[in-house]
Structures are given as structure tokens and as C-alpha cells.
Design a protein around this motif. Structure first.
Motif, PDB file in Angstrom:
ATOM      1  N   ILE A   1      42.050  47.470  34.224  1.00 12.45           N
ATOM      2  CA  ILE A   1      41.200  46.425  34.307  1.00 12.45           C
ATOM      3  C   ILE A   1      41.480  45.277  35.079  1.00 12.45           C
ATOM      4  CG2 ILE A   1      39.596  44.805  33.094  1.00 12.45           C
ATOM      5  CD1 ILE A   1      39.825  46.816  31.073  1.00 12.45           C
ATOM      6  N   TRP A   2      42.869  44.856  34.664  1.00  9.61           N
ATOM      7  CA  TRP A   2      43.406  43.715  35.431  1.00  9.61           C
ATOM      8  C   TRP A   2      43.722  43.972  36.873  1.00  9.61           C
ATOM      9  CZ3 TRP A   2      46.219  39.265  35.456  1.00  9.61           C
ATOM     10  CH2 TRP A   2      46.176  38.308  34.515  1.00  9.61           C
ATOM     11  N   TRP A   3      44.098  44.953  37.368  1.00 16.34           N
ATOM     12  CA  TRP A   3      44.378  45.306  38.755  1.00 16.34           C
ATOM     13  C   TRP A   3      43.037  45.319  39.268  1.00 16.34           C
ATOM     14  CZ3 TRP A   3      48.255  44.531  41.418  1.00 16.34           C
ATOM     15  CH2 TRP A   3      49.646  44.739  40.895  1.00 16.34           C
ATOM     16  N   VAL A   4      42.062  45.945  38.737  1.00 11.79           N
ATOM     17  CA  VAL A   4      40.591  45.935  39.293  1.00 11.79           C
ATOM     18  C   VAL A   4      40.097  44.392  39.724  1.00 11.79           C
ATOM     19  CG1 VAL A   4      38.130  46.572  38.862  1.00 11.79           C
ATOM     20  CG2 VAL A   4      39.883  48.058  38.482  1.00 11.79           C
ATOM     21  N   ILE A   5      40.274  43.566  38.637  1.00  8.92           N
ATOM     22  CA  ILE A   5      40.030  42.379  38.745  1.00  8.92           C
ATOM     23  C   ILE A   5      40.842  41.576  39.841  1.00  8.92           C
ATOM     24  CG2 ILE A   5      39.911  39.852  37.793  1.00  8.92           C
ATOM     25  CD1 ILE A   5      39.318  41.340  35.074  1.00  8.92           C
ATOM     26  N   LEU A   6      42.150  41.956  39.809  1.00  7.50           N
ATOM     27  CA  LEU A   6      42.761  41.324  40.844  1.00  7.50           C
ATOM     28  C   LEU A   6      42.424  41.657  42.240  1.00  7.50           C
ATOM     29  CD1 LEU A   6      45.330  39.476  40.253  1.00  7.50           C
ATOM     30  CD2 LEU A   6      46.747  41.380  40.949  1.00  7.50           C
ATOM     31  N   ILE A   7      42.337  42.962  42.454  1.00 12.06           N
ATOM     32  CA  ILE A   7      41.634  43.611  43.854  1.00 12.06           C
ATOM     33  C   ILE A   7      40.579  42.912  44.199  1.00 12.06           C
ATOM     34  CG2 ILE A   7      41.138  45.664  45.160  1.00 12.06           C
ATOM     35  CD1 ILE A   7      43.344  46.909  43.081  1.00 12.06           C
ATOM     36  N   VAL A   8      39.531  43.091  43.142  1.00 15.91           N
ATOM     37  CA  VAL A   8      38.163  42.366  43.497  1.00 15.91           C
ATOM     38  C   VAL A   8      38.344  41.040  43.857  1.00 15.91           C
ATOM     39  CG1 VAL A   8      35.843  41.637  42.656  1.00 15.91           C
ATOM     40  CG2 VAL A   8      36.959  43.912  42.059  1.00 15.91           C
ATOM     41  N   CYS A   9      39.251  40.085  43.265  1.00 12.33           N
ATOM     42  CA  CYS A   9      39.542  38.775  43.619  1.00 12.33           C
ATOM     43  C   CYS A   9      39.983  38.568  45.066  1.00 12.33           C
ATOM     44  CB  CYS A   9      40.244  38.181  42.523  1.00 12.33           C
ATOM     45  SG  CYS A   9      40.124  36.618  42.451  1.00 12.33           S
ATOM     46  N   PHE A  10      41.051  39.266  45.304  1.00 13.51           N
ATOM     47  CA  PHE A  10      41.587  39.166  46.525  1.00 13.51           C
ATOM     48  C   PHE A  10      40.461  39.772  47.802  1.00 13.51           C
ATOM     49  CE2 PHE A  10      45.789  39.270  44.908  1.00 13.51           C
ATOM     50  CZ  PHE A  10      46.290  38.176  45.530  1.00 13.51           C
ATOM     51  N   GLY A  11      39.693  40.578  47.354  1.00 16.62           N
ATOM     52  CA  GLY A  11      38.606  41.154  48.366  1.00 16.62           C
ATOM     53  C   GLY A  11      37.540  39.922  48.648  1.00 16.62           C
ATOM     54  N   LEU A  12      37.369  39.403  47.532  1.00 14.46           N
ATOM     55  CA  LEU A  12      36.315  38.291  47.584  1.00 14.46           C
ATOM     56  C   LEU A  12      36.893  37.313  48.316  1.00 14.46           C
ATOM     57  CD1 LEU A  12      34.915  38.144  43.977  1.00 14.46           C
ATOM     58  CD2 LEU A  12      33.731  38.755  45.919  1.00 14.46           C
ATOM     59  N   MET A  13      38.223  37.057  48.338  1.00 13.08           N
ATOM     60  CA  MET A  13      38.593  35.924  48.838  1.00 13.08           C
ATOM     61  C   MET A  13      38.867  36.293  50.435  1.00 13.08           C
ATOM     62  SD  MET A  13      41.952  34.783  46.729  1.00 13.08           S
ATOM     63  CE  MET A  13      41.969  33.734  45.215  1.00 13.08           C
ATOM     64  N   PHE A  14      39.262  37.394  50.643  1.00  9.19           N
ATOM     65  CA  PHE A  14      39.063  37.727  52.106  1.00  9.19           C
ATOM     66  C   PHE A  14      37.798  37.498  52.744  1.00  9.19           C
ATOM     67  CE2 PHE A  14      43.435  39.775  51.318  1.00  9.19           C
ATOM     68  CZ  PHE A  14      44.115  39.228  52.090  1.00  9.19           C
ATOM     69  N   SER A  15      36.778  38.148  51.954  1.00  7.08           N
ATOM     70  CA  SER A  15      35.626  37.913  52.416  1.00  7.08           C
ATOM     71  C   SER A  15      35.013  36.626  52.795  1.00  7.08           C
ATOM     72  CB  SER A  15      34.559  38.520  51.703  1.00  7.08           C
ATOM     73  OG  SER A  15      35.090  39.786  51.180  1.00  7.08           O
ATOM     74  N   GLU A  16      35.610  35.695  51.912  1.00  6.55           N
ATOM     75  CA  GLU A  16      35.257  34.221  52.010  1.00  6.55           C
ATOM     76  C   GLU A  16      35.760  33.727  53.251  1.00  6.55           C
ATOM     77  OE1 GLU A  16      35.388  29.964  51.231  1.00  6.55           O
ATOM     78  OE2 GLU A  16      37.161  31.424  51.520  1.00  6.55           O
TER      79      GLU A  16
END
Lengths: 652, 302
Positions: free
Chosen positions: A628-643
């Protein structure tokens, strides 16, 4: 999904920042004239609408990023709950000593197994062992009953009372996180404690949580236990009598008659008859005749008709302490004064033994003191420091313990001692002069090595010619130095006696050192052998060392003992029997004060292997949580790149 | 012989932009390229004999060569070459959009256009070619017929002094009025940013093509208009209309340049169809370079 640290979700309030920024975003105020609008109109109209969508998208992304970060800190995890789960159960097992009473132990275990069997295969369950706090068998709920049964068998029995109020609150919080229609807490207890009747526990639980208390069927289960045996008067060399306080707890519903047997120093006192009041702690104070030159050790036993004999006896022991009349500067109130703990005889005797020294201390008191100990809390007042120096010159022994204060630097400067800027870092003793009076005794009986002591971030000092180095650090820098000043001596310890600066105070050598250094300052003849007890006895060889309480024998190799735990050891030779207290600071060495839940072994010797929690492969649940931690981390990075991608395409 | 580009190095553009009189500006510029570098492609208005032909009824008696009749007793009519006297018409756009000057440019587009106009006028006057001028000021048109008089030259210069007041570019309107004024085989030189309907402009220019006129288009742009290199978000206001737009240059630049280039390409295509010349200028280029290029082209034509 359950949040491990839901409080971190408050961090999600941070989303207000991008929202506010979005709302107050500055638009260019300065107008620029431009001619070729015919090429802009269509483009801008087209882009602007897309741009507006991007702007909202970016805001959404930013808020999501912050939410994700808050979520990551909140440590979400999925409990082992299937979709079919309808009911969640928490079992709280009273892990108090009384639950192991044979009449009820078997019955309660059968109850436990029955209850586990009743739980449906898909329903989550969690097991907690209740002492003064709850120890959960598993971090999360589980549906694997076999795990629970295994954890139940392997439970650690602790000698402490059970605090069910805290435990129920904790269980209630755990249940809140689950979304199931039924929630139940089952308590297994012998129902011994008094507060059970008074606590309206059901009212303290959340709505929808049911509480079931299972207790042994056998009526009249009786238990009486000795809660505490403690010396309540200072035990000094000159002491002839000490008062022993005994607390006996009667858990029975009826008054219980009992006999109290006290044995100490090979003497048995006349048994004392008591009628223990029901549901109460009964106190008894006994005055013991003692010889202040010997250590005191004894046992208190009660004879009573109850169902649990294990808690019907308790040990007590104490070393006679010496009143050195030291004057020492006072530490910060929040700090533990290890030196005071090592030197003072008892809490009550402290005012007689140790006094605080400051600028207001009268000259009479200063002269009356046997030794002055200067450390933190020293005043930087020049006149005051000069007065102290004059005292040394007149013959008053002074021990200076280094610290980083300006006052200490000024003080040392009076003796032409320079504090170097370069720090040594972590170090041990390098060389010790065992011919010196302070360390001479350490050659005889080994109670932990002086070389194991770690000094953290130590400063280096430069001494004037004529100073005598007693011990050095590994790099050769002085560690303990003796200086003759006029008629007096000045001992300088080049490290603070603070837990941040050294681990000496939790080593077996600390207490002997404190006493030896003061004894040396007083220039008195001290015991040849560093033991407590018969001072005249000179131990040269000894055969056995037996731990007083457990009777466990410790190996003696080449007249050397390697202790594996703190405590009081009876050392026996051909014609003598002596008691050695493996002296840690009082808090750790007094068996009356030892808390069983603390693994004190690690505090005494580096030769003892400390049991560490298992590290290595993760459990299935831990793997899931990590996932779950990794998923959140990856999603967070994904969102940051999209931003970043979008914000590069959207300015206004 | 001094090279014109070399000469341009000696021309301080800022100084030029600060010169108070257009006449001085023009002299300054013309002096730069007249030093024997170029020769006028036209010979002036000398009438040269071509051939004789037999008199035919209807011919004007004054054309009969009476001296030849006396020698040969035959009536012959003297034929002359057609007059090659150059008539040039300069059409200058004084719409509000021409008043734009960015930080990167030395002149506003209008100042640039009028400097070129003044220099060319002076040059043509020195060659004794008749020069006419039309100033298109939004919806109003101010025309001066071609003339060789010095007073006419002064009049034209004073007309150029006036700054753009307002209104949109309408070279099409100006050209439609010019139809009645211009003679065949004239040179028509247009100075503008051509922010207008190019289809209408094409129709108007076709007419002059039929009249064998040579058309020269000086497309003047500010460097910022040409590359749209703004950095921060902008609030732009249209010069001619007052319309406002808030935009991000980075976001818009690509599409803007695409539209601008399409417009430019179309304009080039129109000029190419009528066999005219298209000269693209950004106002950061020294005017002398432009004039040199123009005259070199004229020379090449001959």
C-alpha cells in the motif's frame, strides 16, 4: 482500509494552500499594447478554455498530492477482512499472574479455545494480552485462527496487574476502524481485581460494540499476594534498625487470616498474624534489627489458604550506605542525577548525604562538606570560583566533572587547563592506571570491564605540567586527571556524567567508581575488596556465586565472575560467605524496584546478548502494508509529474 | 566605391531615430547609397527617335518630318520611343497598428516606414523621377499626385510628419483610389504591416498588374510581432481596437507564429502572382540595408 496514525490526516488541511493560491492567483496588471491581434483571437479563445480546464486539473492534482502525502503518513493498511465478514471480535486476555492459578487456568484456556472455534472463518479477530498495557498478538485483525492459537500459547506471562480500562479503550478504537455490522469484545479474566465491580465498562464503549466478560465458573477462587516489600528508613552504616514495609493484597471477598514469616541475615523473626481485609491492600511495617556493617537481605513469606501460592513470597535486600556529605552543584530538574543516585543512601537520607551547592551556599557549609563536586550548574561568577579555588588550596578535595558550560571553562582556566576546540568523538578508556588509588580495587573483582564504557562526543583537555593522568581515552587524551593544588587535590573527570555523553552510569563499574573517587579524595582507607558486607574479609579466592533470588549459580573462572544479569550474588569461599550487589544505579540495582517488564540485562554488560526483535522476512500482512505504501508513493510521484507536465502548459 | 553594408556600420540608428527633420533623415540615408553605387534603371525623359513610316491619313501633321519631305518628296511620319519617364507612387500605411514599437526595435513601424518613404522620395527626386504619395490613415486617404517640383517634395515630407491617429489598415481602399491616379507602367510601393483582408488586397493589386505596373510591398513588422518572444503572462490590448486579452506567451507562441507565417505566405503568393516584389522587414534591421537591397534589385532588373 484502516489508518494506523489517523492523526496525520490533519495534514490534509494543507490542501487549503493550493486552493487559496488558486483563488488569489495574481493576474498581470500592466497592460501592453500589441497590434497583431488578428492572429491571437482565435488561438487564445481556443487555448483559454482548455487552459481553464488544465488549471482546475492542476488544482485537483495538487490537492490529491497533499492528500496522498497525508495518507502516506497516516500509514494505511488493509485489515485481513474479507467482504463476507459480518462480525469483528477482539479477545482481551487478562495476562495477570493470577490467571495462571491452577484451578482456573485450564478452565479459562478451554473457554478461550471454544470462543475461537465459534468465530466464523471469514470474520476478523484480534487477540490482546492485558497487563498494565495491551500487547496485541498481531498488529492487524486476522482471519487465521491458527495464528491466534499459536500466539496464545507463546504468550509471555508478566507479573503485573491488568489495566482493563485502557485495554477496552484500545480495543474500542481498533473496532472503530472496521466496517462490519457486529463488533464484540470478549474479556477473559479471573475477575479478581476490585475495580471490575465499579467500572461501568459498557458505557465507555462505542455504540454497537458489545462486551462479554468470561470468568471462571469455580466460585470462591482465592488469592492473596505480597505486592511489595520495601525498606522505608535509610540503611546506613551506623543504622541499628530499619523499617520494612510489606503490602499484602487480598483479592478475596472475605477477610483472610494469614501468618507473615520474615527471615533476614540468617535470622527468622517470630511469625506475625494478620487478618487481611477483603478487597484491600493491607500494610504491615516491621522493624528489623540490623548490623550496619553488613548487607541486608531477606525474604517475606505469607501462609494463607489461597489458590495461588506463587505470589505469597517476596524478597528484600539493601546495601548499607555511607554518608559522605558531598556538596554538589545541582543538575537540570529534568535530568536524572546518576551521581546522586550512586552516592546517596536512600531518598529520605538524601538531605543528610548530599547537598546542593550554589553561590548562596554559606562558607560554613562549604567547609563542613567532605568533598565538593562541581559539574553542571556551576556559577560563572569569578569571585565565587576564586573562593572555591581557595578552598582547594586550603585542603578541600574537589571533583570537577567536565561540561560544555562557560562557567566550567572559566573554572578550569583558573588551573591553566585548556579546553581544546577539537572533539574526540566516540571513545573508550585507553589506558587506566590501576596502581592509582581510585582504580586499584578494580583489579580484584571484575564487575564489568572499564574498557566497555563508551564516551560520546568527548572534549579534549590540555593540562599543565605536574598533573597526574589516572586514565586516558583511546587517543591518549586525558580522561581522569589528578592535580595537587596547595593542600588539596583536584580530580578532573574529562566527560560529563550524563546519559548523552556516556553509558557509564548503566555499567556495573559506575557505582564503585563513584565511591572510590570520593574515598580517594577523603584519603581514607577504604575496603580492600570492593564488596558490600564484611569489610574485614579480604576475598582472595572464591568458589561459587549464587544469585540471591533465583538461586542460579554463576560460573567462576580463574577467580573472575562474569555476571549475566544485575542482582545480588552470594559469593562463597572456603571460610567466608559474602554478598555482592552488582551495582547499577539504585533504580536498577534494587530488586525491590526492578520492573520485571524491563530487560535490564542490556543495561549491565556488553557480554550479555540482548534479545532483539526478529528482523528479516516480512509477514504477509506487513507485505501488504508495504505494498500500500508503495502504491501511495507511486501515485504521489505520478501526480507530481502530471502536475509539472500540466503546469508547464498552463500559466494563466 | 564604398560598400553600402559597410556604410551602414557608420550609421547610428539611434541617432537617426532622433533626427528632428525627415528631410535630414532622408538625406542621411540617401547619401549612404547614392555615392555611385547605383544608377537609376530609367533614363529620364529624353525623347529618342526610333524610325520613319509612311504618312497615313489621320496622322497628326506635326509628326511629319518636313525636312525629310523636302529631301525625298515623301511624307513620312517620325516615330519616337515611348517615354520611359518613371512615375512612382508611394503608399504608406498610417494606421494605429503602425505606431507599435517594442523595446527591441529602434523605430516604431510607422517611423520606419516614413524613413524609408522619405529616403526613396529624395532618391527619386534626385533622379528627376516624378513621385506621388498616398497616406492611408485608417479610413481617410491623403494623395499627392506625382510631381517633380521641390515644393511638392516639401509637402510630402510635411505630410509624413503627422503621427498615426487611429483606425485600421486599409491598403485595399487606398489602392482603389490610386487606380484613377496612376499611369500604366508605374512603380507602386506599399509600406504597411498588411493587417487586413488579403483576398480584397489581392483583387486590388491585380488591377495594377493589368496596367503593367510594378508593385513593391514592404512588409514592416516589429521584431516582437515576428517572433512573439514575450516571457511572462501578459495582458495585451489591441492598438487599433482596444480589445484586451490575458494570455501566456509560451502557450500561444506556436499558434501565433503559425497564423502569422500563413498570413505572410499568402501575401508573398499574391505578390508573386502579380510579379511584384515582397520585402519583409523587421524594424530592428537598419533601413540602409533595406534600401541597398531594394536598389540592387532594381539594378538587377535592368
Amino acid at each position: 482500509m484502516i489508518l494506523g496514525f489517523a492523526g496525520f490526516m490533519l495534514g490534509a488541511l494543507g490542501i487549503a494552500v493550493p486552493v487559496i493560491l488558486h483563488l488569489i492567483k495574481k493576474k498581470p496588471k500592466e497592460i501592453q499594447l500589441f497590434p497583431s491581434f488578428m492572429f491571437l483571437r482565435e488561438t487564445v479563445a481556443d487555448k483559454q478554455s482548455r487552459n481553464n480546464i488544465f488549471k482546475w486539473l492542476i488544482l485537483l492534482l495538487r490537492t490529491l498530492i497533499l492528500l496522498m502525502i497525508a495518507l502516506a503518513f497516516a500509514r494505511p493498511f488493509f485489515p485481513e477482512v474479507t467482504e463476507k465478514a459480518k462480525k469483528a471480535t477482539i479477545i482481551l486476555w487478562d495476562n495477570s499472574f493470577s490467571m495462571d492459578a491452577k484451578p482456573i487456568q485450564r478452565e479459562m484456556e478451554v473457554f478461550f479455545n471454544d470462543e475461537i472455534e465459534k468465530v466464523s472463518a471469514d470474520n476478523p479477530i484480534l487477540l490482546g494480552f492485558v497487563n498494565d498495557k495491551v500487547i496485541w498478538s498481531n498488529e492487524n485483525f486476522t482471519i487465521h485462527k491458527s495464528d491466534l492459537l499459536r500466539d496464545f500459547k507463546a504468550r509471555e506471562k508478566l507479573l503485573s496487574i491488568s489495566d482493563f480500562e485502557k485495554a477496552l479503550h484500545a480495543a474500542d478504537r481498533k473496532l472503530k476502524e472496521l466496517h462490519v455490522s457486529e463488533k464484540e469484545i470478549i474479556v477473559f479474566t479471573d475477575h479478581q481485581r476490585l475495580p471490575w465491580r465499579k467500572l461501568k465498562l459498557q458505557n465507555k464503549l462505542s455504540p454497537g460494540v458489545t462486551l462479554r466478560i468470561l470468568k471462571p465458573h469455580k466460585p470462591g477462587f482465592k488469592n492473596v499476594s505480597i505486592e511489595q516489600t520495601k525498606l522505608i528508613t535509610p540503611f546506613m552504616e551506623s543504622t541499628k534498625t530499619v523499617d520494612l514495609k510489606i503490602k499484602i493484597n487480598n483479592f478475596c471477598r472475605v477477610e483472610m487470616p494469614c501468618k507473615v514469616y520474615i527471615t533476614h541475615s540468617d535470622k527468622s523473626l517470630k511469625p506475625i498474624d494478620m487478618n487481611l481485609k477483603a478487597y484491600q491492600i493491607n500494610e504491615l511495617i516491621v522493624t528489623l534489627q540490623v548490623d550496619g556493617s553488613k548487607p541486608l537481605a531477606g525474604i517475606v513469606k505469607i501462609v494463607v489458604k489461597d489458590d495461588l501460592e506463587e505470589d505469597n513470597q517476596n524478597w528484600f535486600s539493601a546495601n548499607p550506605e555511607k554518608n559522605y556529605n558531598c556538596l554538589m552543584t545541582s543538575l537540570d530538574k529534568n535530568k536524572i542525577d546518576y551521581l546522586a543516585l550512586a552516592l546517596k543512601a536512600s531518598e529520605k537520607a538524601s538531605s543528610l548525604v548530599l547537598s546542593k551547592i550554589n553561590t548562596d551556599t554559606s562558607d560554613v557549609d562549604l567547609l563542613k562538606a567532605n568533598v565538593l563536586i562541581l559539574r553542571e550548574g556551576l556559577s560563572a561568577n569569578k569571585a565565587y570560583l576564586k573562593k572555591l579555588k581557595e578552598l582547594i588550596e586550603k585542603g578541600k578535595p574537589v571533583i570537577s566533572i567536565l561540561n560544555e558550560s562557560v562557567a566550567m571553562k572559566k573554572w578550569l582556566k583558573l588551573f591553566k587547563i585548556k579546553v581544546k576546540k577539537n572533539k574526540i568523538g566516540n571513545t573508550h578508556f585507553g589506558n587506566i592506571n590501576f596502581d592509582h588509588g581510585i582504580f586499584k580495587k578494580f583489579l580484584d573483582v571484575k564487575i564489568g570491564s572499564l574498557y566497555d564504557i563508551v564516551f560520546f562526543d568527548t572534549q579534549s583537555l590540555e593540562f599543565p605540567l605536574g598533573s597526574k593522568t589516572i586514565a586516558t581515552f583511546e587517543n591518549g587524551s586525558p580522561a581522569i586527571v589528578e592535580m595537587k593544588i596547595g593542600k588539596g587535590i583536584h580530580i578532573i573527570v574529562c566527560s560529563s556524567i550524563d546519559r548523552n555523553k556516556t553509558d557509564w552510569m548503566v555499567k556495573g563499574t559506575f557505582l564503585p567508581f563513584c565511591r572510590e573517587v570520593i574515598a580517594f579524595c577523603l584519603q581514607k582507607k577504604v575496603e580492600d575488596i570492593w564488596t558490600v558486607g564484611q569489610r574485614s574479609a579480604k576475598i582472595k579466592t572464591f568458589d561459587t556465586a549464587v544469585e540471591l533470588k533465583t538461586k542460579k549459580e554463576t560460573k567462576v573462572i580463574n577467580n573472575r565472575i562474569v555476571f549475566s544479569s544485575p542482582g545480588h550474588y552470594v559469593i562463597k569461599g572456603k571460610d567466608f560467605s559474602n554478598l555482592i550487589s552488582v551495582n547499577l544505579p539504585r533504580e536498577e540495582s534494587d530488586p525491590l524496584l526492578l520492573k520485571t517488564a524491563i530487560d535490564v540485562r542490556k543495561l549491565i554488560s556488553t557480554e550479555v546478548e540482548v534479545e532483539m526483535p526478529t528482523v528479516g522476512s516480512l509477514t504477509e500482512n506487513e507485505k501488504k502494508d508495504e505494498f500500500i505504501w508503495w502504491v501511495i508513493l507511486i501515485v504521489c510521484f505520478g501526480l507530481m509529474f502530471s502536475e509539472m507536465f500540466l503546469s508547464n502548459r498552463t500559466a494563466i | 566605391m564604398m560598400n553600402s553594408s559597410l556604410y551602414s556600420e557608420y550609421i547610428d540608428l539611434e541617432l537617426l531615430s532622433r533626427l528632428p527633420s525627415l528631410e535630414i533623415q532622408a538625406k542621411f540615408l540617401v547619401a549612404g547609397f547614392l555615392n555611385g553605387l547605383h544608377r537609376s534603371p530609367y533614363k529620364g525623359y529624353n525623347v529618342e527617335f526610333k524610325e520613319y513610316r509612311a504618312y497615313q491619313p489621320g496622322d497628326e501633321p506635326k509628326l511629319i518630318d518636313w525636312k525629310a519631305y523636302a529631301r525625298s518628296d515623301r511624307l513620312n511620319v517620325k516615330l519616337h520611343e515611348e517615354e520611359t519617364n518613371l512615375q512612382t507612387f508611394l503608399l504608406v500605411d498610417r494606421s494605429k497598428s503602425m505606431d507599435y514599437k517594442s523595446e527591441r526595435a529602434y523605430f516604431s513601424k510607422w517611423e520606419y516606414a516614413r524613413a524609408l518613404t522619405a529616403a526613396l522620395t529624395m532618391f527619386l527626386f534626385k533622379q528627376k523621377d516624378a513621385v506621388g504619395m498616398g497616406i492611408i490613415d485608417g479610413g481617410t486617404f491623403n494623395f499627392m499626385k506625382p510631381s517633380l517640383k521641390l515644393s511638392h517634395y516639401r509637402l510630402m515630407m510635411s505630410a509624413l510628419h503627422k503621427k498615426p491617429q487611429g483606425g485600421k489598415c486599409s491598403m485595399t481602399g487606398g489602392l482603389s483610389i490610386l487606380k484613377n491616379l496612376v499611369k500604366p507602367r508605374s512603380i507602386i510601393i506599399l509600406f504597411s504591416d498588411f493587417y487586413e483582408d488579403l483576398d480584397k488586397l489581392e483583387k486590388a493589386l491585380n488591377y495594377f498588374s493589368f496596367k503593367h505596373c510594378e508593385v513593391l510591398l514592404f512588409h514592416i513588422l516589429d521584431p516582437v510581432e515576428a517572433d512573439f518572444k514575450f516571457e511572462d503572462p501578459l495582458l495585451l490590448q489591441e492598438l487599433e481596437g482596444g480589445e484586451k486579452l490575458t494570455l501566456s506567451p509560451d502557450l500561444i507562441r506556436k499558434d501565433y507564429l503559425k497564423a502569422m507565417n500563413a498570413h505572410k505566405d499568402k501575401l508573398k503568393k499574391i505578390v508573386h502572382q502579380i510579379r511584384g516584389d515582397f520585402i519583409e522587414i523587421t524594424s530592428e534591421t537598419p533601413p540602409l540595408e533595406i534600401l541597398s537591397a531594394y536598389l540592387a534589385k532594381r539594378k538587377g532588373m535592368m
